[in-house]
Structure formats: C-alpha cells, structure tokens
Design an enzyme around this catalytic site. Structure first.
Site, PDB file in Angstrom:
ATOM      1  N   LYS A  35       0.834  -1.209   0.000  1.00  0.00           N
ATOM      2  CA  LYS A  35       0.000   0.000   0.000  1.00  0.00           C
ATOM      3  C   LYS A  35       0.868   1.258   0.000  1.00  0.00           C
ATOM      4  O   LYS A  35       0.545   2.250  -0.663  1.00  0.00           O
ATOM      5  CB  LYS A  35      -0.942  -0.025   1.215  1.00  0.00           C
ATOM      6  CG  LYS A  35      -2.044  -1.071   1.076  1.00  0.00           C
ATOM      7  CD  LYS A  35      -2.756  -1.396   2.396  1.00  0.00           C
ATOM      8  CE  LYS A  35      -3.699  -2.588   2.200  1.00  0.00           C
ATOM      9  NZ  LYS A  35      -4.385  -3.018   3.437  1.00  0.00           N
ATOM     10  N   GLN A  55      -4.387  -1.863   9.604  1.00  0.00           N
ATOM     11  CA  GLN A  55      -4.280  -3.180   8.954  1.00  0.00           C
ATOM     12  C   GLN A  55      -4.861  -4.261   9.862  1.00  0.00           C
ATOM     13  O   GLN A  55      -4.529  -4.332  11.038  1.00  0.00           O
ATOM     14  CB  GLN A  55      -2.803  -3.467   8.612  1.00  0.00           C
ATOM     15  CG  GLN A  55      -2.580  -4.746   7.834  1.00  0.00           C
ATOM     16  CD  GLN A  55      -3.219  -4.728   6.450  1.00  0.00           C
ATOM     17  OE1 GLN A  55      -3.304  -3.693   5.789  1.00  0.00           O
ATOM     18  NE2 GLN A  55      -3.684  -5.871   5.999  1.00  0.00           N
ATOM     19  N   ASP A  77     -10.912   2.565   4.071  1.00  0.00           N
ATOM     20  CA  ASP A  77     -11.243   1.140   3.940  1.00  0.00           C
ATOM     21  C   ASP A  77     -12.753   0.925   3.859  1.00  0.00           C
ATOM     22  O   ASP A  77     -13.219  -0.154   3.503  1.00  0.00           O
ATOM     23  CB  ASP A  77     -10.728   0.360   5.166  1.00  0.00           C
ATOM     24  CG  ASP A  77      -9.411  -0.354   4.910  1.00  0.00           C
ATOM     25  OD1 ASP A  77      -9.176  -0.763   3.756  1.00  0.00           O
ATOM     26  OD2 ASP A  77      -8.639  -0.512   5.874  1.00  0.00           O
TER      27      ASP A  77
HETATM   28  N1  GUN Z   1      -6.762  -7.141   6.064  1.00  0.00           N
HETATM   29  C1  GUN Z   1      -7.169  -7.894   5.030  1.00  0.00           C
HETATM   30  N2  GUN Z   1      -7.744  -7.127   4.092  1.00  0.00           N
HETATM   31  C2  GUN Z   1      -7.717  -5.865   4.552  1.00  0.00           C
HETATM   32  C3  GUN Z   1      -8.147  -4.619   4.029  1.00  0.00           C
HETATM   33  O1  GUN Z   1      -8.717  -4.511   2.949  1.00  0.00           O
HETATM   34  N3  GUN Z   1      -7.906  -3.537   4.810  1.00  0.00           N
HETATM   35  C4  GUN Z   1      -7.302  -3.623   6.013  1.00  0.00           C
HETATM   36  N4  GUN Z   1      -7.135  -2.511   6.716  1.00  0.00           N
HETATM   37  N5  GUN Z   1      -6.879  -4.759   6.530  1.00  0.00           N
HETATM   38  C5  GUN Z   1      -7.088  -5.871   5.793  1.00  0.00           C
END
Ligand code: GUN
Length: 280
Positions: A49, A93, A116
């Site tokens: 990211k 995350q 998100d």
């Molecule tokens: N863990 C697995 N997928 C995601 C996601 O799309 N966003 C976040 N923040 N954590 C994750």
C-alpha cells in the site's frame, strides 16, 4: 476457454488516473497506515500500500506498533491522526492482535478518513445507496466487470463468503447494479446446486480448490477474491483454474486478479478523501 481478466493492468490504469487527478489538488493526499504487531502477511500488504502511494505521488505515514500495544494507546494514535490535517486517510491493517477490540478501533476512525470503508457509518451509507467511500475489494471487482463490459443487471450473482470486508459489501454493490444476489456461507447446504445457477460467481472463502468445474455454469463469469497458499506454498485462490477456466467466459487469475485492484481502489478512496478535505 475463458478470457482472463488482467487485474494488474487495470490496477495500473486506475492508479494512473488517480495520480493524474491528484495533480489539481493544492496538497498531496496522505495516508496513515497503522500496523500492530509483526504478522508477515500484514507486513507485505502494508508495504504494498505504501508503494502504491509513492507510485501515485501520494504521501504515506507508517505507524508500526508493537504487538503489546494497548487499546488505549491505539485509540490515542487514531485520535491524533483524526486531527492531523496532513492525513486524509487512516488505515488500520487487520487482523489486530487478539487482545484489541477491532470493532471499537474501526469505529474510532473519523468516517471522513475511513478509506477502507469499515466504519459503521460508512457501511450504513453504502447499504442505503449513498456511499462516501466504496469498500476496496468489492469496488475493485465492480471496476473489473465494468472494464470488461460485463453487465450485472438481471444476472444471478452468487457470492461465496459473508465477511464484513468482502462477502457482505460485495453482495451490496452487485445488488445496487440490479443483480439478483445469493450469498452462500459455511452453513449453506448443497453449494454446487446454487453455484451452478450463477451467471457471475464471486468466491471469497479462503479454501484451496473450493470451486471446481462441475460447480460452474457454462459461460459464467468467475471472480476469485481469495489469497491462499497451496500445498507447495504457491499463492492461489479458491477456484480450481484447470477445471473452471474451460467452462467460464471470464475468469480472474490469482495472483494478478483482484489483489492489485483492491490496492488501486484504496488509492481512489484516498484521492476522494483528499478532495473532500481540500474542498474540491
Ligand atoms: N486485512 C485484510 N484485508 C484488509 C483490508 O482490505 N484492509 C485492512 N485494513 N486490513 C485488511
């Protein structure tokens, strides 16, 4: 034989578009990423990211916290980032270490910075059809369908999995495009009888080899959201490519399908947040 949907190429296009649109902003979009603990898979996702941000000319601010971080410490950091005007988006995350209350943490993020789309307010906005942000993975799938000219209206869309991150919002976006949606899960009896009715089949379960050719209608569109490791340690999805690909009309590979699209849609959400914060 199915056409393979190229998520990597489409993701590059989406990111280039976000980067170009951000050029009109007085200030560069900024993403705060919080990683608690040292889960190796999460580390890989977070690094990805941050790389995407750099590629788009966006800023990223990483907050790596020890696994023993308390709920209070984490909430204090989120509160500080909520007030930080250089931060347009906040991403925590997941999964968090077991002692932390995920629901409370996600609910503490300013909904205007919730890139998100996990905050209950944004989930509610999505459900009533007036979303502030779109959830990244389902939005990435919709972008793929649009790009390949795959019509959703009137189609039977079968979603495997009911997670808050993928299954539930995926069904919601397909419904908003006038698909007829069936959501299946671990308690669904006779799964193949339902999947065989699917014009569009989205699998987000996380089980290697779950979807086999005999479960797929001839000409169906098959979208594989899962990220599994097979017995040989290779990255793979839920779909058995060898038996499904000859029957499907379109199919997404793993890797190189939905994964890159999720990350690209995050950049789109960050741009959207930054525009709003900068009054554009
Ligand atoms: N863990 C697995 N997928 C995601 C996601 O799309 N966003 C976040 N923040 N954590 C994750």
């Amino acid at each position: 034989m199915a056409t393979r949907i190229d998520g990597k190429a489409l993701a590059a296009k989406v990111k280039a578009r976000a980067a170009a649109q951000a050029k009109d902003l007085p200030r560069r979009p900024g993403l705060a990423v919080i990683l608690v603990g040292d889960d190796p898979a999460s580390r890989v996702y977070v690094t990805g990211k941050e790389k995407d941000c750099a590629e788009c000319g966006f800023l990223s601010f990483e907050h790596q916290l020890p696994a023993a971080t308390t709920q209070r410490e984490l909430l204090e950091l989120i509160s500080r980032l909520n007030r930080d005007t250089a931060v347009d988006g906040i991403l925590v995350q997941l999964p968090l270490p077991g002692h932390l209350d995920e629901e409370q943490v996600l609910g503490a993020i300013d909904p205007e910075k919730d890139v998100d789309c996990f905050h209950p307010l944004n989930v509610g906005r999505l459900v009533i059809g007036n979303p502030a942000f779109l959830p990244c993975t389902p939005a990435g799938v919709m972008e793929m369908l649009r790009e390949y000219g795959i019509e959703v209206a009137g189609k039977h869309c079968v979603v495997l999995g009911r997670s808050n991150i993928v299954g539930k919002p995926m069904g919601m976006l397909l419904l908003q495009q006038s698909g007829t949606v069936t959501t299946c899960h671990s308690k669904t009896p006779d799964l193949p009888a339902i999947t065989r009715q699917a014009d569009i089949l989205v699998s987000a379960v996380g089980r290697v080899g779950l979807v086999t050719g005999d479960m797929v209608k001839e000409g169906a569109v098959v979208i594989d959201v899962a990220m599994n490791r097979n017995a040989r340690g290779r990255l793979c999805g839920d779909v058995d490519m060898a038996s499904v690909e000859p029957r499907a009309s379109y199919i997404t590979p793993v890797p190189g399908g939905v994964g890159p699209m999720t990350r690209a849609m995050l950049m789109e959400n960050l741009l959207r947040a930054a525009r709003r914060h900068q009054g554009m």
